[in-house]
Design a protein around this motif. Structure first.
Motif, PDB file in Angstrom:
ATOM      1  N   TYR A   1      25.188  25.008  -2.128  1.00 18.55           N
ATOM      2  CA  TYR A   1      24.315  24.669  -1.015  1.00 18.55           C
ATOM      3  C   TYR A   1      24.867  23.519  -0.191  1.00 18.55           C
TER       4      TYR A   1
ATOM      5  N   PRO B   1      23.655  21.653   3.745  1.00 13.39           N
ATOM      6  CA  PRO B   1      22.559  21.689   4.716  1.00 13.39           C
ATOM      7  C   PRO B   1      23.008  22.251   6.070  1.00 13.39           C
ATOM      8  N   THR B   2      23.308  23.535   6.091  1.00 11.66           N
ATOM      9  CA  THR B   2      23.755  24.263   7.281  1.00 11.66           C
ATOM     10  C   THR B   2      23.049  25.612   7.296  1.00 11.66           C
ATOM     11  N   PRO B   3      23.125  26.353   8.391  1.00 10.54           N
ATOM     12  CA  PRO B   3      22.547  27.706   8.386  1.00 10.54           C
ATOM     13  C   PRO B   3      23.136  28.588   7.277  1.00 10.54           C
TER      14      PRO B   3
ATOM     15  N   GLU C   1      21.422  27.620   4.081  1.00 12.71           N
ATOM     16  CA  GLU C   1      20.049  28.133   4.046  1.00 12.71           C
ATOM     17  C   GLU C   1      20.034  29.632   3.739  1.00 12.71           C
TER      18      GLU C   1
ATOM     19  N   LEU D   1      20.624  29.993   0.096  1.00 18.13           N
ATOM     20  CA  LEU D   1      19.414  29.601  -0.621  1.00 18.13           C
ATOM     21  C   LEU D   1      18.394  30.743  -0.647  1.00 18.13           C
ATOM     22  N   ASP D   2      18.184  31.382   0.505  1.00 18.81           N
ATOM     23  CA  ASP D   2      17.250  32.511   0.578  1.00 18.81           C
ATOM     24  C   ASP D   2      17.713  33.675  -0.291  1.00 18.81           C
TER      25      ASP D   2
ATOM     26  N   GLU E   1      16.619  16.684   2.460  1.00 15.42           N
ATOM     27  CA  GLU E   1      17.135  18.062   2.511  1.00 15.42           C
ATOM     28  C   GLU E   1      17.093  18.719   1.136  1.00 15.42           C
TER      29      GLU E   1
ATOM     30  N   ALA F   1      14.898  21.985   0.058  1.00 13.35           N
ATOM     31  CA  ALA F   1      15.512  23.153  -0.582  1.00 13.35           C
ATOM     32  C   ALA F   1      14.803  23.478  -1.891  1.00 13.35           C
TER      33      ALA F   1
ATOM     34  N   ARG G   1      11.427  24.991  -1.138  1.00 10.37           N
ATOM     35  CA  ARG G   1      11.605  26.365  -0.644  1.00 10.37           C
ATOM     36  C   ARG G   1      11.779  27.346  -1.805  1.00 10.37           C
TER      37      ARG G   1
END
Length: 134
Positions: A7, A9-11, A14, A17-18, A52, A56, A59
Motif C-alpha cells: 500500500y 497513498p496513491t490511486p 487505493e 486496497l479495494d 492515511e 486505510a 476502509r
C-alpha cells in the motif's frame, strides 16, 4: 489465510486496497497492509502518514476484514520488503497496484511489480486503477 497488500497513498494503492478487501471477503482471509518505499526515511512521499493508515484500516474494517499494518523504512528495495514480509507472514496472496503507462512505458513493467510477479512463491494479483472510460 493472509493476504499481503503493498500500500502507498496513491490511486494505485487505493485500488490495491479495494482488491485486497474483496479477495479477503471471498476467501475468509485477513489482510496485512505493508507500507514501504524506496525512500530511506518516513518523510518520503510514498510513506503513508498516521491519518492515511487509519483511513486505510477503517476502509478494510468497514468491509468486515481483519487487518494488521506494518510500515518499514526500505533499503531502497521495495520488492525485497514485500517478498520478505510475504515469507515471514506466510501469506497466500500478494496484491499490488499498477500505474498506467504510456505505450513505450508498457514495454517495461515497473521494476517492483515485475520482481514480485517473477519471484513470489505465492500468487500475485496486479490491479490497475480504473480509467474514466472503463
Amino acid at each position: 489465510m493472509k493476504i499481503l497488500v503493498g500500500y502507498v497513498p496513491t490511486p494505485e494503492g487505493e485500488a490495491a486496497l479495494d482488491a485486497a478487501a474483496a479477495e479477503a471477503r471471498l476467501r475468509g482471509a485477513s489482510v496485512m497492509l505493508l507500507n514501504t518505499s524506496r525512500g530511506d526515511t518516513y518523510l518520503h512521499t510514498r510513506y503513508a502518514n498516521a491519518e492515511e493508515l487509519a483511513a486505510a484500516e477503517a476502509r478494510l474494517r468497514a468491509h468486515g476484514v481483519e487487518v494488521t499494518i506494518q510500515q518499514a523504512v526500505s533499503s531502497g528495495d521495495v520488492a525485497n520488503e514485500l517478498l520478505k514480509a510475504a515469507a515471514a507472514e506466510e501469506v497466500g496472496l500478494i496484491v499490488l497496484g499498477l500505474r498506467r503507462r504510456s505505450p513505450v512505458g508498457k514495454l517495461i513493467l515497473g521494476s517492483t511489480a515485475q520482481r514480485v510477479l517473477l519471484e513470489s512463491p505465492v500468487p500475485v494479483l496486479a490491479v490497475k486503477v480504473p480509467s474514466p472510460h472503463d
